[in-house]
Scaffold this motif. Structure first.
Motif, short mmCIF file in Angstrom:
data_model
loop_
_atom_site.label_atom_id
_atom_site.label_comp_id
_atom_site.label_asym_id
_atom_site.label_seq_id
_atom_site.Cartn_x
_atom_site.Cartn_y
_atom_site.Cartn_z
N GLN A 75 0.85 -1.19 0.00
CA GLN A 75 0.00 0.00 0.00
C GLN A 75 0.88 1.24 0.00
O GLN A 75 1.90 1.29 0.69
CB GLN A 75 -0.90 0.03 1.24
CG GLN A 75 -1.69 1.32 1.33
CD GLN A 75 -2.50 1.46 2.58
OE1 GLN A 75 -3.67 1.71 2.50
NE2 GLN A 75 -1.91 1.31 3.75
N PHE A 77 0.47 5.58 0.34
CA PHE A 77 -0.43 6.71 0.58
C PHE A 77 0.38 7.90 1.09
O PHE A 77 1.52 7.76 1.56
CB PHE A 77 -1.55 6.34 1.56
CG PHE A 77 -1.08 5.97 2.94
CD1 PHE A 77 -1.10 6.90 3.97
CD2 PHE A 77 -0.64 4.68 3.23
CE1 PHE A 77 -0.67 6.56 5.25
CE2 PHE A 77 -0.22 4.33 4.50
CZ PHE A 77 -0.24 5.27 5.51
N TYR A 79 0.32 11.06 3.80
CA TYR A 79 -0.31 11.56 5.01
C TYR A 79 0.61 12.59 5.63
O TYR A 79 1.79 12.31 5.88
CB TYR A 79 -0.56 10.40 5.99
CG TYR A 79 -1.22 10.82 7.28
CD1 TYR A 79 -2.59 11.07 7.34
CD2 TYR A 79 -0.48 10.96 8.45
CE1 TYR A 79 -3.21 11.44 8.52
CE2 TYR A 79 -1.08 11.33 9.64
CZ TYR A 79 -2.44 11.58 9.67
OH TYR A 79 -3.04 11.94 10.84
N ILE A 148 -2.27 -1.44 -3.48
CA ILE A 148 -3.31 -0.49 -3.12
C ILE A 148 -2.63 0.88 -3.11
O ILE A 148 -1.70 1.12 -2.34
CB ILE A 148 -3.89 -0.76 -1.71
CG1 ILE A 148 -4.29 -2.22 -1.54
CG2 ILE A 148 -5.01 0.21 -1.39
CD1 ILE A 148 -5.47 -2.68 -2.31
N SER A 149 -3.09 1.78 -3.97
CA SER A 149 -2.48 3.11 -4.06
C SER A 149 -3.55 4.16 -3.77
O SER A 149 -4.61 4.17 -4.38
CB SER A 149 -1.90 3.34 -5.45
OG SER A 149 -1.34 4.63 -5.52
N ARG A 150 -3.22 5.03 -2.83
CA ARG A 150 -4.09 6.15 -2.50
C ARG A 150 -3.31 7.45 -2.65
O ARG A 150 -3.22 8.26 -1.74
CB ARG A 150 -4.64 6.00 -1.08
CG ARG A 150 -5.52 4.77 -0.94
CD ARG A 150 -6.17 4.68 0.42
NE ARG A 150 -5.19 4.50 1.47
CZ ARG A 150 -5.26 5.07 2.67
NH1 ARG A 150 -6.25 5.84 2.99
NH2 ARG A 150 -4.33 4.86 3.57
#
Length: 151
Positions: A75, A77, A79, A148-150
């Protein structure tokens, strides 16, 4: 932008995930930790391999050495202006994690408020994909690692 690399362990027993609620402290994602559950694991040390880091983190937090299976998820992301990349390894020796004594760990009592097998559908869990992904299918398959890429 600062990049943080973390490793996490997926331990599944009777459809539930081994998760922790972390003790809150400032300057990290853990500031709100009493409000959610997450998989055991943590940041990779400089020069440390992914598998060595996953093993070290599990021993620090649970006192139990994992038998790592496949890399099931990655993953990424952003933040608070940091780029996080997390690697999620399946753990094969599930039975060893049924009775964890945090008092016999090096970091457990310091970092962890609670550790338990939880149903991701019944609690607030991070990352959120753990509540919606077909974890058992992904772990059991010979398919590729799910990304999973955000970003």
């Amino acid at each position: 932008m600062i990049r943080r690399i973390s490793v996490r362990a997926i331990v599944v027993h009777e459809g539930k995930l081994l998760c922790v609620r972390l003790n809150p402290y400032r300057g990290s994602l853990r500031a709100e930790s009493e409000e959610y559950w997450c998989l055991p694991g943590g940041g990779l040390d400089e020069g440390e391999s992914l598998t060595d880091g996953a093993i070290r983190e599990m021993v620090e937090e649970t006192g139990i050495k994992p038998e790592l299976g496949k890399l099931s998820y990655v993953q990424q992301f952003i933040y608070e202006d940091k780029d996080y990349i997390e690697f999620f390894f399946n753990v094969k020796n599930v039975e060893d994690y049924l009775n964890i004594d945090l008092s016999k760990t090096t970091h457990g009592e310091l970092e962890i408020a609670e550790i338990a097998f939880v149903n991701p559908a019944d609690v607030v869990i991070k990352p959120e994909f753990l509540a919606t992904e077909p974890l058992m299918e992904v772990i059991a398959s010979n398919g590729p690692t799910r990304v999973i890429s955000r970003l």
